[in-house]
Design an enzyme around this catalytic site. Structure first.
Site, PDB file in Angstrom:
ATOM      1  N   SER A 264     -12.787  -0.961   1.491  1.00 56.49           N
ATOM      2  CA  SER A 264     -12.247  -1.573   0.278  1.00 56.49           C
ATOM      3  C   SER A 264     -13.348  -1.732  -0.776  1.00 56.49           C
ATOM      4  CB  SER A 264     -11.591  -2.910   0.644  1.00 56.49           C
ATOM      5  OG  SER A 264     -10.821  -3.397  -0.433  1.00 56.49           O
ATOM      6  N   LYS A 268     -16.761   0.760  -2.034  1.00 58.15           N
ATOM      7  CA  LYS A 268     -17.390   1.072  -3.325  1.00 58.15           C
ATOM      8  C   LYS A 268     -18.897   0.845  -3.228  1.00 58.15           C
ATOM      9  CE  LYS A 268     -13.449  -1.336  -5.541  1.00 58.15           C
ATOM     10  NZ  LYS A 268     -12.395  -0.338  -5.618  1.00 58.15           N
ATOM     11  N   TRP A 352      -2.424   1.585  -4.059  1.00 59.64           N
ATOM     12  CA  TRP A 352      -3.289   0.883  -5.005  1.00 59.64           C
ATOM     13  C   TRP A 352      -4.654   1.563  -5.091  1.00 59.64           C
ATOM     14  CZ3 TRP A 352      -1.994  -1.944  -8.777  1.00 59.64           C
ATOM     15  CH2 TRP A 352      -2.860  -2.879  -9.367  1.00 59.64           C
ATOM     16  N   HIS A 402      -3.687  -0.589   3.751  1.00 57.67           N
ATOM     17  CA  HIS A 402      -5.096  -0.806   3.401  1.00 57.67           C
ATOM     18  C   HIS A 402      -5.766  -1.575   4.536  1.00 57.67           C
ATOM     19  CE1 HIS A 402      -8.348  -1.346   0.434  1.00 57.67           C
ATOM     20  NE2 HIS A 402      -8.456  -2.595   0.852  1.00 57.67           N
TER      21      HIS A 402
END
Length: 425
Positions: A264, A268, A352, A402
């Protein structure tokens, strides 16, 4: 294009329940219709800003790669400080028969300056029966080191923690032990011959609005309003490099085979850490989405406009609703890992995070890998769920929401077995 839209329609329907739990503003902003993806042109990773065509490895390393790092720093993540000059590593716990004799457990305090300055707490598990230094997965955790496993010897973080089971008024309690263990199958990883290292991001930048003053940034004389100041993601990525600094001193760790990973928002951070710090042998990004592996210009799922301000440099928000103005895109972030192995993972219900945008970014990084004499992504078509493509640029679309699961981890271990020199030996 029509065929692609039909393929995604069942996924959109299945994701409706997940989207219902998202903030109202985010739901209104998100686009989940492939037909509404705007036409876009990706910047060429092999064309410098002055128009020079990059045709050799030397040009990549000397000109284009440093240029791309600067563009990501000044426009998206912010400029982090250099490594501290006075770091100290203190092993506060060592158990060579942890987890029922399966593992060696180490807990390490990283002092980033003097004893009165910032400190990180690192948890490390290694295979107990290893007869040589081992490769290690390293990644951040969401709720404190004690949350990744119910092992009662893990120190409970004193840092502020986002609301979760066993967290009372921002403080972790005994009930928070092991609440994230499903995402950290430590026994399986250790049995496969790997170590696992983690640190809690709250030690460096608490993951909540209005936490700038509680982060390490004021200690480094960061001004909150500076356009290219380092955001939380750059801070967490910087912390991953500090964990590597320690691992490089640990004789039980193969410092040439440290894999950085994240899920998640921490996916990044892992991508940015791996892009900036070439000491990491491989990079794994799990469901990282916008600001990670997903293409900005697609404007599918999450967008710049609704993302947390504190994650990025202030300049980043100026690109809201004008993503085409960004001088870089996610494929160039992935390309900064080249020629090291990189794994981009998505989940079928996690629209998303834009799974298609993550796949397309991974594919568009391929020219840099080929320039450097490495294999790219071994498919031209996005694979169906649960059929991983384990090439040097690897990709999978896991069926489900997710999350990071044991199935994901099983494939990351297979990937590392294939591409890490220590495992090949």
């Amino acid at each position: 294009m029509g065929r692609k839209r039909r393929r995604f329609r069942p996924l959109l329907t299945a994701a409706a329940g997940l989207l219902a739990a998202a903030p109202v503003a985010a739901q209104l902003d998100g686009n989940f219709d492939e037909a509404k993806v705007p036409a876009y042109t990706l910047p060429d990773p092999l064309t410098a800003t002055d128009g020079t065509r990059i045709t050799s490895a030397r040009q990549w390393w000397k000109q284009r790669r440093p240029e791309l790092v600067r563009l990501f720093e000044t426009n998206i993540y912010g400029i982090a400080p250099p490594p501290p000059r006075h770091m100290r590593f203190v092993v506060t716990d060592l158990d060579r028969a942890a987890l029922g004799g399966l593992a060696v457990r180490k807990q390490v305090s990283i002092y980033l300056d003097s004893a009165a300055g910032p400190r990180m707490a690192v948890l490390l598990y290694l295979p107990a029966r290893a007869n040589k230094p081992v490769p290690v997965f390293v990644g951040p955790n969401f709720h404190g080191n004690q949350a990744v496993h119910p092992d009662p010897a893990i120190a409970i973080t004193p840092s502020w923690v986002v609301p979760a089971e066993g967290v009372v008024k921002g403080r972790a309690t005994e009930r928070s032990r092991g609440i994230d263990a499903a995402q950290w199958p430590i026994e399986e990883i250790v049995k496969a011959g790997y170590g696992v290292a983690t640190y809690f991001t709250g030690d460096l930048y608490p993951d909540g609005d209005g936490k700038f003053a509680e982060s390490i940034q004021p200690y480094y004389r960061t001004t909150a309003s500076t356009p290219d100041r380092w955001g939380a993601i750059a801070t967490w990525a910087w912390g991953l490099s500090r964990v590597y600094d320690y691992l490089a001193t640990d004789h039980d760790v193969d410092a040439g085979c440290v894999i950085v990973f994240g899920h998640s928002r921490y996916g990044k951070a892992a991508l940015w850490a791996g892009a900036r710090d070439t000491r990491f042998a491989a990079v794994i990004s799990n469901d990282s989405g916008e600001g990670g592996a997903a293409l900005y210009r697609r404007r599918f799922g999450e967008t710049i406009r609704v993302m947390n301000d504190y994650w990025f440099a202030p300049t980043y928000k100026t690109y809201a609703d004008r993503e085409a103005g960004l001088p870089v895109d996610a494929h160039e972030l992935i390309a900064l890992v080249a020629p090291r192995p990189v794994y981009v993972a998505s989940a079928s219900l996690d629209l998303w995070s834009d799974p298609r945008g993550e796949f397309l970014a991974a594919k568009a990084a391929e020219p840099v890998y080929r320039l450097l004499g490495a294999e790219g992504l071994a498919t031209d078509a996005m694979p169906p769920p649960d059929q991983p493509v384990l090439s040097r640029i690897a990709y999978h679309l896991r069926a489900g929401p997710h999350d990071i699961t044991r199935w994901d981890w099983a494939n990351y271990i297979r990937f590392a077995d294939r591409y890490l020199p220590a495992k090949r030996r």
